[in-house]
Design a protein around this motif. Structure first.
Motif, PDB file in Angstrom:
ATOM      1  N   TYR A 145      -1.661  -1.252  -4.059  1.00 10.81           N
ATOM      2  CA  TYR A 145      -2.563  -0.101  -4.032  1.00 10.81           C
ATOM      3  C   TYR A 145      -1.714   1.158  -4.090  1.00 10.81           C
ATOM      4  O   TYR A 145      -0.917   1.405  -3.178  1.00 10.81           O
ATOM      5  CB  TYR A 145      -3.407  -0.084  -2.763  1.00 10.81           C
ATOM      6  N   ILE A 171       0.863  -1.184   0.000  1.00  9.70           N
ATOM      7  CA  ILE A 171       0.000   0.000   0.000  1.00  9.70           C
ATOM      8  C   ILE A 171       0.896   1.230   0.000  1.00  9.70           C
ATOM      9  O   ILE A 171       1.599   1.507   0.976  1.00  9.70           O
ATOM     10  CB  ILE A 171      -0.940   0.020   1.223  1.00  9.70           C
ATOM     11  N   CYS A 210      -4.059  -1.395  -8.182  1.00 11.34           N
ATOM     12  CA  CYS A 210      -5.182  -0.475  -8.009  1.00 11.34           C
ATOM     13  C   CYS A 210      -4.616   0.929  -7.799  1.00 11.34           C
ATOM     14  O   CYS A 210      -3.815   1.151  -6.878  1.00 11.34           O
ATOM     15  CB  CYS A 210      -6.026  -0.900  -6.808  1.00 11.34           C
ATOM     16  N   ILE A 225      -7.734   1.222   3.447  1.00 11.93           N
ATOM     17  CA  ILE A 225      -7.392   0.021   2.693  1.00 11.93           C
ATOM     18  C   ILE A 225      -6.620  -0.944   3.586  1.00 11.93           C
ATOM     19  O   ILE A 225      -6.867  -2.152   3.603  1.00 11.93           O
ATOM     20  CB  ILE A 225      -6.541   0.394   1.453  1.00 11.93           C
ATOM     21  N   MET A 284     -12.864  -0.708  -3.252  1.00 16.71           N
ATOM     22  CA  MET A 284     -11.566  -0.969  -3.869  1.00 16.71           C
ATOM     23  C   MET A 284     -11.134  -2.407  -3.644  1.00 16.71           C
ATOM     24  O   MET A 284     -10.674  -3.082  -4.570  1.00 16.71           O
ATOM     25  CB  MET A 284     -10.521   0.004  -3.310  1.00 16.71           C
ATOM     26  N   LYS A 285     -11.296  -2.892  -2.431  1.00 15.18           N
ATOM     27  CA  LYS A 285     -10.907  -4.279  -2.150  1.00 15.18           C
ATOM     28  C   LYS A 285     -11.774  -5.255  -2.930  1.00 15.18           C
ATOM     29  O   LYS A 285     -11.278  -6.255  -3.471  1.00 15.18           O
ATOM     30  CB  LYS A 285     -11.011  -4.572  -0.651  1.00 15.18           C
ATOM     31  N   MET A 329     -10.583  -5.470  -6.432  1.00 17.14           N
ATOM     32  CA  MET A 329      -9.314  -6.194  -6.527  1.00 17.14           C
ATOM     33  C   MET A 329      -9.522  -7.701  -6.375  1.00 17.14           C
ATOM     34  O   MET A 329      -8.948  -8.505  -7.118  1.00 17.14           O
ATOM     35  CB  MET A 329      -8.356  -5.696  -5.446  1.00 17.14           C
ATOM     36  N   HIS A 356      -0.695  -7.890  -4.640  1.00 18.56           N
ATOM     37  CA  HIS A 356      -1.632  -6.769  -4.666  1.00 18.56           C
ATOM     38  C   HIS A 356      -0.863  -5.464  -4.421  1.00 18.56           C
ATOM     39  O   HIS A 356      -0.053  -5.395  -3.487  1.00 18.56           O
ATOM     40  CB  HIS A 356      -2.675  -6.884  -3.552  1.00 18.56           C
ATOM     41  N   VAL A 378      -2.031   4.796  -3.677  1.00 19.48           N
ATOM     42  CA  VAL A 378      -2.978   5.781  -3.153  1.00 19.48           C
ATOM     43  C   VAL A 378      -2.331   7.147  -3.003  1.00 19.48           C
ATOM     44  O   VAL A 378      -2.995   8.180  -3.025  1.00 19.48           O
ATOM     45  CB  VAL A 378      -3.543   5.311  -1.785  1.00 19.48           C
TER      46      VAL A 378
END
Length: 315
Positions: free
Chosen positions: A152, A73, A203, A84, A283-284, A287, A150, A154
């Motif tokens: 993210y 993240i 994302c 998140i 968002m999750k 994903m 994953h 942001v």
């Protein structure tokens, strides 16, 4: 939007006849393609999407990596990124790397959370660095804590100023450095790693401000327009490689950034500010479940923003 004193407009600023006719054709074209898109979605995309009710989702998903879930993240210390993080902290067999421009900030956030089921690590990542610095930092984190399944992205900076406030070269340059150059460096570095492995999910947070470009947010909206377009295009290019790319286009979310905006006299009603927890959940879901290239939240604001795109230049 700033108020305009029409008494100060010169005759040169009144649209010419040819320009007006051009924009009438633009409006007709927008309506035509919008109707075509509607019927295609209704007759083709909707029936196709309904098959997800009858086919188990795990058969539609790409195969998971053999390693446990590893989540990076970028910009996790507050706001959307922090929410998140909270979506994953109670998941077993999950490793989370939370980054921020300041290691002290992200560590304070981790202390606030206390013990977590997931394996939580903190790291410093500054998107305002050079392209090489950002890329090397991403690769280093992936080697140390990954491979990441994953990501993210942001992190970003904003400058919601008063209508006649300063937004010039220095502020715009800083926003390009972080919101555009930093985002591209981090996303493409991670994409290259995931593409080589044949699997991954990315994302990236853009903004609905990048859809209709309000003039009093010229610097921020322009950089977010780039992010919106870049990531939606990357999604198409990445699809054959096994990498999912999701673009998030938030509306007004109740975060520190929008609190600053309201303190400066924003006229947006308080009821229009969505909760960051709700956006994080959306968002999750995008994903984990797939099938969503763009996340708008609150949805009603995204609908309005896309509608505003149909306005032609003379409006």
């Amino acid at each position: 939007m700033p108020e305009v004193d029409i008494t100060k407009l010169s005759p040169r600023q009144i649209p010419s006849v040819s320009y007006t006719i051009q924009n009438m054709w633009i409006s007709i074209s927008a309506m035509t393609f919008a109707m075509a898109s509607f019927f295609f979605t209704l007759c083709v995309v909707l029936p196709l999407s309904m098959t997800r009710f009858f086919i188990p989702i795990d058969k539609l998903s790409m195969p998971e990596t053999e390693t446990k879930k590893a989540v990076l993240i970028i910009g996790a210390s507050r706001g959307i990124g922090f929410n998140i993080l909270k979506q994953y902290i109670d998941e077993p067999d999950t490793a989370i790397v939370a980054t921020s421009r300041s290691i002290e900030t992200v560590r304070s956030m981790a202390i606030e959370l206390g013990d977590t089921v997931a394996d939580l690590r903190c790291a410093e990542l500054d998107l305002s660095g050079t392209r090489k610095q950002v890329s090397e930092a991403i690769k280093s984190l992936d080697r140390q804590y990954g491979p990441f399944s994953h990501v993210y992205e942001v992190s970003g900076i904003s400058n919601h100023v008063k209508d006649h406030g300063v937004w010039g070269l220095d502020i715009t340059g800083e926003m390009i450095s972080v919101n555009v150059a930093g985002t591209v460096a981090s996303v493409l570095s991670m994409y290259d790693l995931m593409k080589g492995r044949g699997y991954g999910k990315i994302c990236v947070v853009g903004s609905i401000a990048g859809l209709y470009s309000p003039a009093n947010m010229i610097s921020y909206a322009s950089t977010k327009a780039f992010v919106n377009n870049f990531c939606t295009s990357l999604r198409i290019l990445a699809a054959p490689t096994g990498v999912d790319v999701i673009t998030v286009q938030p509306g007004f979310i109740d975060t520190r950034m929008t609190k600053h905006m309201r303190n400066q006299g924003s006229t947006v009603p308080g009821t229009e500010f969505g909760e960051p927890e709700g956006l994080a959940e959306q968002m999750k879901a995008a994903m984990e479940d797939g099938g969503r290239g763009i996340v708008n939240w609150p949805v009603r604001q995204g609908v309005v923003a896309y509608g505003l795109q149909a306005m032609n230049p003379s409006s």
